[in-house]
Write a protein that holds these residues in place. Structure first.
Motif, PDB file in Angstrom:
ATOM      1  N   ILE A  81     -22.248   9.371 -17.301  1.00 10.43           N
ATOM      2  CA  ILE A  81     -22.098   9.778 -18.708  1.00 10.43           C
ATOM      3  C   ILE A  81     -23.192  10.773 -19.075  1.00 10.43           C
ATOM      4  O   ILE A  81     -22.945  11.780 -19.728  1.00 10.43           O
ATOM      5  CB  ILE A  81     -22.147   8.561 -19.655  1.00 10.43           C
ATOM      6  N   GLU A  82     -24.412  10.529 -18.611  1.00  7.72           N
ATOM      7  CA  GLU A  82     -25.541  11.417 -18.911  1.00  7.72           C
ATOM      8  C   GLU A  82     -25.375  12.784 -18.266  1.00  7.72           C
ATOM      9  O   GLU A  82     -25.894  13.777 -18.768  1.00  7.72           O
ATOM     10  CB  GLU A  82     -26.844  10.781 -18.441  1.00  7.72           C
TER      11      GLU A  82
ATOM     12  N   THR B  89     -13.503   4.874 -27.033  1.00 11.12           N
ATOM     13  CA  THR B  89     -14.722   4.221 -26.574  1.00 11.12           C
ATOM     14  C   THR B  89     -14.462   3.639 -25.197  1.00 11.12           C
ATOM     15  O   THR B  89     -13.499   2.916 -24.985  1.00 11.12           O
ATOM     16  CB  THR B  89     -15.137   3.101 -27.544  1.00 11.12           C
ATOM     17  N   LEU B  90     -15.328   3.987 -24.260  1.00 15.20           N
ATOM     18  CA  LEU B  90     -15.225   3.498 -22.892  1.00 15.20           C
ATOM     19  C   LEU B  90     -16.303   2.444 -22.693  1.00 15.20           C
ATOM     20  O   LEU B  90     -17.492   2.721 -22.884  1.00 15.20           O
ATOM     21  CB  LEU B  90     -15.420   4.654 -21.907  1.00 15.20           C
ATOM     22  N   ASP B  91     -15.907   1.230 -22.336  1.00 15.09           N
ATOM     23  CA  ASP B  91     -16.841   0.141 -22.054  1.00 15.09           C
ATOM     24  C   ASP B  91     -17.045   0.067 -20.548  1.00 15.09           C
ATOM     25  O   ASP B  91     -16.087  -0.146 -19.799  1.00 15.09           O
ATOM     26  CB  ASP B  91     -16.302  -1.191 -22.570  1.00 15.09           C
ATOM     27  N   LEU B  92     -18.283   0.224 -20.109  1.00 13.50           N
ATOM     28  CA  LEU B  92     -18.589   0.199 -18.682  1.00 13.50           C
ATOM     29  C   LEU B  92     -18.920  -1.215 -18.214  1.00 13.50           C
ATOM     30  O   LEU B  92     -19.225  -2.095 -19.016  1.00 13.50           O
ATOM     31  CB  LEU B  92     -19.764   1.132 -18.377  1.00 13.50           C
ATOM     32  N   GLU B  93     -18.885  -1.404 -16.906  1.00 10.92           N
ATOM     33  CA  GLU B  93     -19.166  -2.711 -16.324  1.00 10.92           C
ATOM     34  C   GLU B  93     -20.599  -3.178 -16.602  1.00 10.92           C
ATOM     35  O   GLU B  93     -20.870  -4.369 -16.590  1.00 10.92           O
ATOM     36  CB  GLU B  93     -18.904  -2.691 -14.824  1.00 10.92           C
ATOM     37  N   ASP B  94     -21.516  -2.240 -16.865  1.00 12.16           N
ATOM     38  CA  ASP B  94     -22.911  -2.628 -17.136  1.00 12.16           C
ATOM     39  C   ASP B  94     -23.113  -3.103 -18.572  1.00 12.16           C
ATOM     40  O   ASP B  94     -24.218  -3.417 -18.982  1.00 12.16           O
ATOM     41  CB  ASP B  94     -23.877  -1.492 -16.808  1.00 12.16           C
ATOM     42  N   GLY B  95     -22.030  -3.137 -19.352  1.00  7.69           N
ATOM     43  CA  GLY B  95     -22.100  -3.624 -20.727  1.00  7.69           C
ATOM     44  C   GLY B  95     -22.345  -2.551 -21.770  1.00  7.69           C
ATOM     45  O   GLY B  95     -22.357  -2.840 -22.964  1.00  7.69           O
ATOM     46  N   THR B  96     -22.500  -1.288 -21.370  1.00 10.86           N
ATOM     47  CA  THR B  96     -22.711  -0.213 -22.330  1.00 10.86           C
ATOM     48  C   THR B  96     -21.372   0.337 -22.793  1.00 10.86           C
ATOM     49  O   THR B  96     -20.366   0.255 -22.094  1.00 10.86           O
ATOM     50  CB  THR B  96     -23.555   0.930 -21.716  1.00 10.86           C
TER      51      THR B  96
END
Length: 81
Positions: A65-66, A37-44
């Protein structure tokens, strides 16, 4: 182990954990149906297979990602913007 789909390319991936992986010592080096699981800086958060992780830029966004797409059994790439 449980199975899920990569949020980038849709590959079926195995989620490691529990007693099933206790003695694996990483012998597959993340190449055989595994993901993190990759947690991005935008909180997703995004569950991604290793080929998708390798295709991402250094500071990925949700838009990156999209754009991920499967190119073969063991490769992914970023599609057009």
């Amino acid at each position: 182990m449980s199975k899920a789909s990569c949020d980038g390319c849709g590959r079926t991936v195995t989620i490691s954990g529990g007693i099933a992986n206790l003695w694996s010592f990483g012998t597959d080096a993340g190449t055989v149906g595994t993901a993190i699981t990759l947690d991005l800086e935008d909180g997703t958060s995004h569950l991604l297979c290793y080929p998708c992780l390798e295709a991402l830029p250094d500071y990925p966004t949700a838009a990156d990602i999209e754009r991920l797409e499967r190119v073969g059994d063991d490769a992914s790439q970023l599609g057009p913007r």
